[in-house]
Design a protein around this motif. Structure first.
Motif, PDB file in Angstrom:
ATOM      1  N   HIS A   1       0.662  -1.165  -0.452  1.00 35.17           N
ATOM      2  CA  HIS A   1       0.325   0.008  -0.215  1.00 35.17           C
ATOM      3  C   HIS A   1       1.208   1.246   0.074  1.00 35.17           C
ATOM      4  O   HIS A   1       0.586   2.541  -0.446  1.00 35.17           O
ATOM      5  CB  HIS A   1      -1.090  -0.208   1.164  1.00 35.17           C
ATOM      6  N   ILE A   2       1.968   1.089   1.038  1.00 36.22           N
ATOM      7  CA  ILE A   2       2.653   2.354   0.690  1.00 36.22           C
ATOM      8  C   ILE A   2       3.876   1.862   0.562  1.00 36.22           C
ATOM      9  O   ILE A   2       4.484   1.032   1.436  1.00 36.22           O
ATOM     10  CB  ILE A   2       2.867   2.924   2.095  1.00 36.22           C
ATOM     11  N   ARG A   3       4.672   2.184  -0.343  1.00 36.30           N
ATOM     12  CA  ARG A   3       6.537   2.714  -0.626  1.00 36.30           C
ATOM     13  C   ARG A   3       6.910   3.749  -0.432  1.00 36.30           C
ATOM     14  O   ARG A   3       7.307   4.428  -1.659  1.00 36.30           O
ATOM     15  CB  ARG A   3       7.412   1.925  -1.967  1.00 36.30           C
ATOM     16  N   LEU A   4       7.564   4.064   0.333  1.00 40.19           N
ATOM     17  CA  LEU A   4       7.972   5.411   0.296  1.00 40.19           C
ATOM     18  C   LEU A   4       9.109   5.282   1.187  1.00 40.19           C
ATOM     19  O   LEU A   4      10.418   4.405   1.329  1.00 40.19           O
ATOM     20  CB  LEU A   4       8.136   5.551   1.773  1.00 40.19           C
ATOM     21  N   GLN A   5       9.781   6.248   0.338  1.00 40.77           N
ATOM     22  CA  GLN A   5      11.296   5.826  -0.308  1.00 40.77           C
ATOM     23  C   GLN A   5      12.510   7.459  -0.548  1.00 40.77           C
ATOM     24  O   GLN A   5      11.147   8.421  -0.925  1.00 40.77           O
ATOM     25  CB  GLN A   5      12.037   5.559  -2.018  1.00 40.77           C
ATOM     26  N   THR A   6      13.299   7.180   0.409  1.00 42.41           N
ATOM     27  CA  THR A   6      14.438   8.575   0.630  1.00 42.41           C
ATOM     28  C   THR A   6      16.087   8.079  -0.187  1.00 42.41           C
ATOM     29  O   THR A   6      16.536   7.456  -0.105  1.00 42.41           O
ATOM     30  CB  THR A   6      14.354   9.730   1.266  1.00 42.41           C
ATOM     31  N   PHE A   7      16.223   9.581  -1.061  1.00 38.91           N
ATOM     32  CA  PHE A   7      17.510   9.619  -1.672  1.00 38.91           C
ATOM     33  C   PHE A   7      18.201  10.561  -1.497  1.00 38.91           C
ATOM     34  O   PHE A   7      17.697  11.494  -0.876  1.00 38.91           O
ATOM     35  CB  PHE A   7      17.169   9.508  -3.271  1.00 38.91           C
ATOM     36  N   SER A   8      19.525  10.277  -1.719  1.00 43.73           N
ATOM     37  CA  SER A   8      20.810  11.699  -1.021  1.00 43.73           C
ATOM     38  C   SER A   8      21.741  11.233  -1.754  1.00 43.73           C
ATOM     39  O   SER A   8      22.000   9.737  -2.001  1.00 43.73           O
ATOM     40  CB  SER A   8      20.866  12.032   1.004  1.00 43.73           C
ATOM     41  N   VAL A   9      23.263  12.446  -2.190  1.00 40.51           N
ATOM     42  CA  VAL A   9      24.542  11.925  -2.557  1.00 40.51           C
ATOM     43  C   VAL A   9      25.131  11.755  -1.471  1.00 40.51           C
ATOM     44  O   VAL A   9      24.041  11.510  -0.366  1.00 40.51           O
ATOM     45  CB  VAL A   9      24.630  13.304  -3.530  1.00 40.51           C
ATOM     46  N   GLY A  10      25.859  10.577  -2.191  1.00 38.32           N
ATOM     47  CA  GLY A  10      26.965  10.673  -0.537  1.00 38.32           C
ATOM     48  C   GLY A  10      26.273   9.554  -0.189  1.00 38.32           C
ATOM     49  O   GLY A  10      25.456   8.703  -0.119  1.00 38.32           O
ATOM     50  N   ILE A  11      27.074   8.752   1.749  1.00 34.75           N
ATOM     51  CA  ILE A  11      26.537   7.666   2.024  1.00 34.75           C
ATOM     52  C   ILE A  11      25.934   8.621   3.428  1.00 34.75           C
ATOM     53  O   ILE A  11      27.125   9.470   4.334  1.00 34.75           O
ATOM     54  CB  ILE A  11      27.858   6.906   2.414  1.00 34.75           C
ATOM     55  N   SER A  12      24.634   8.576   3.679  1.00 30.86           N
ATOM     56  CA  SER A  12      23.814   9.509   4.838  1.00 30.86           C
ATOM     57  C   SER A  12      22.879   8.565   5.009  1.00 30.86           C
ATOM     58  O   SER A  12      21.722   8.843   4.628  1.00 30.86           O
ATOM     59  CB  SER A  12      23.418  11.184   4.294  1.00 30.86           C
ATOM     60  N   LEU A  13      23.094   7.096   5.128  1.00 32.45           N
ATOM     61  CA  LEU A  13      21.894   6.148   5.659  1.00 32.45           C
ATOM     62  C   LEU A  13      20.961   6.897   6.930  1.00 32.45           C
ATOM     63  O   LEU A  13      19.841   7.012   7.139  1.00 32.45           O
ATOM     64  CB  LEU A  13      22.426   4.934   6.045  1.00 32.45           C
ATOM     65  N   TYR A  14      21.405   6.838   7.793  1.00 30.60           N
ATOM     66  CA  TYR A  14      21.370   7.631   9.157  1.00 30.60           C
ATOM     67  C   TYR A  14      20.586   8.812   9.117  1.00 30.60           C
ATOM     68  O   TYR A  14      19.096   9.002   9.735  1.00 30.60           O
ATOM     69  CB  TYR A  14      21.997   7.767  10.160  1.00 30.60           C
ATOM     70  N   TYR A  15      20.742   9.824   8.271  1.00 30.07           N
ATOM     71  CA  TYR A  15      20.199  11.104   7.940  1.00 30.07           C
ATOM     72  C   TYR A  15      18.937  10.623   7.064  1.00 30.07           C
ATOM     73  O   TYR A  15      18.012  11.058   7.402  1.00 30.07           O
ATOM     74  CB  TYR A  15      20.908  11.954   6.836  1.00 30.07           C
ATOM     75  N   LEU A  16      19.000   9.687   5.690  1.00 29.87           N
ATOM     76  CA  LEU A  16      17.826   9.540   5.148  1.00 29.87           C
ATOM     77  C   LEU A  16      16.587   8.338   6.022  1.00 29.87           C
ATOM     78  O   LEU A  16      15.656   8.519   6.149  1.00 29.87           O
ATOM     79  CB  LEU A  16      18.175   8.473   3.997  1.00 29.87           C
TER      80      LEU A  16
END
Length: 343
Positions: A113-128
């Motif tokens: 029902h929900i597929r939520l996705q966030t992206f960012s440049v570099g390595i920033s998994l905790y921020y995302l």
């Protein structure tokens, strides 16, 4: 767009990071069990409930129904990493909320029902992760999720049950791919429970030397453990790449500089380019630029050239059908116009 600002160096080969969450509503059948009318009702209700998300969370978004979007645009969204291939080709009702820079997307009634996705440049998994969890909490404030105390979030595919989180880091590893021990290294990191795969190519080929590190399972492991593991493996691969690149700069500097300048020359003046050739030459130029062997006015846009060179994005840009030869011609023209100049 978020991918227009990828900055790489000899020491730093992290292209981008992604966090994706799969969620389902507690009071509705999974998407593959819904009739078209039920799916449309669920999408309309979800879009209505989340209509204030831009104001409430401070992110500019646009909502759309994917079956109203052309096939070319959906395939372009696949190549821009907004949709997976299944969703790009999905014929049953599906909705999407997408922000202006395309680093946040919410697919409604896709695989889940929900597929939520966030992206960012570099390595920033905790921020995302923090960003995704903030949006996830907002959605959960409007809808009750299907959740089990033992198994966690309930999803369409068993591989997503648990945290429902998929974390990924994409690295540019051109020197590693030239190393005899790379296959053994990739096999070795598999013991940490991660997957390493090339992004472009067929069989054992990987055009562009881009690799995605991600978690294949979400059950029995916390979000923190997933992120820590992906980060650890990504750092290990980056360290290996850095050592090889430092060696190249000492032992093969002129050879690598020559490769970078030749790649620029081909990309700047070619009249036809296959996708394989385009990605390979852009990768060589990315490496040379990151190592300071060649300086370009648009060096931070080289990764976006890889995305723009995909056939679907070229078809979208021209707005008309193209045969394979025409696509190769338009690709070369697109790269010539956007690659910038030598500094």
């Amino acid at each position: 767009m978020w991918y227009d600002n990828v900055s790489l160096t000899t020491d730093y080969n992290y292209v981008c990071s992604r966090i994706r969450l799969a969620r389902n509503f507690d009071n509705a059948l999974f998407p593959n069990k819904l009739s078209d009318s039920e799916a449309k009702k669920l999408i309309d209700n979800t879009l209505n409930e989340l209509s204030n998300i831009s104001t409430d969370l401070g992110i500019n978004t646009n909502a759309n129904i994917l079956d109203r979007v052309s096939e070319i645009e959906r395939m372009s969204m696949y190549d821009r990493k907004i949709l997976n291939l299944t969703l790009a080709k999905k014929k049953t009702p599906t909705g999407i909320i997408l922000n202006d820079s395309e680093d946040i997307s919410i697919v409604i009634n896709g695989d889940d029902h929900i597929r939520l996705q966030t992206f960012s440049v570099g390595i920033s998994l905790y921020y995302l992760s923090e960003k995704a969890n903030r949006i996830d909490d907002y959605i959960n404030g409007h809808f009750d999720y299907a959740f089990n105390d033992k198994y966690g979030y309930l999803t369409t595919y068993p591989t997503n049950i648990g945290t429902g989180m998929r974390a990924a880091v994409i690295l540019h590893l051109p020197a590693s791919t030239q190393s005899k021990g790379f296959s053994k290294l990739v096999s070795g990191v598999g013991r940490f429970g991660v997957s390493v795969r090339g992004l472009h190519g067929e069989g054992k080929e990987n055009f562009g030397a881009l690799f995605e590190i991600s978690n294949p399972k979400t059950l029995g492991i916390s979000e923190k453990e997933i992120i820590d593991t992906i980060t650890k493996v990504a750092n290990q691969l980056n360290t290996n790449e850095r050592k090889l690149r430092e060696s190249f700069l000492i032992e093969k500097r002129l050879e690598k500089q020559d490769e970078a300048y030749k790649s620029f020359g081909v990309l700047k003046y070619a009249r036809k380019l296959s996708l394989k050739d385009a990605l390979s030459f852009i990768s060589s130029l990315m490496m040379g630029s990151a190592d300071g062997l060649i300086k370009l006015t648009n060096q931070n846009k080289l990764y976006s050239l890889m995305i723009g060179s995909q056939a679907s994005n070229l078809l979208k840009m021209t707005g008309r059908p193209l045969n394979e030869d025409e696509i190769d011609e338009i690709r070369a023209e697109y790269i010539r116009e956007n690659i910038g100049e030598l500094q």
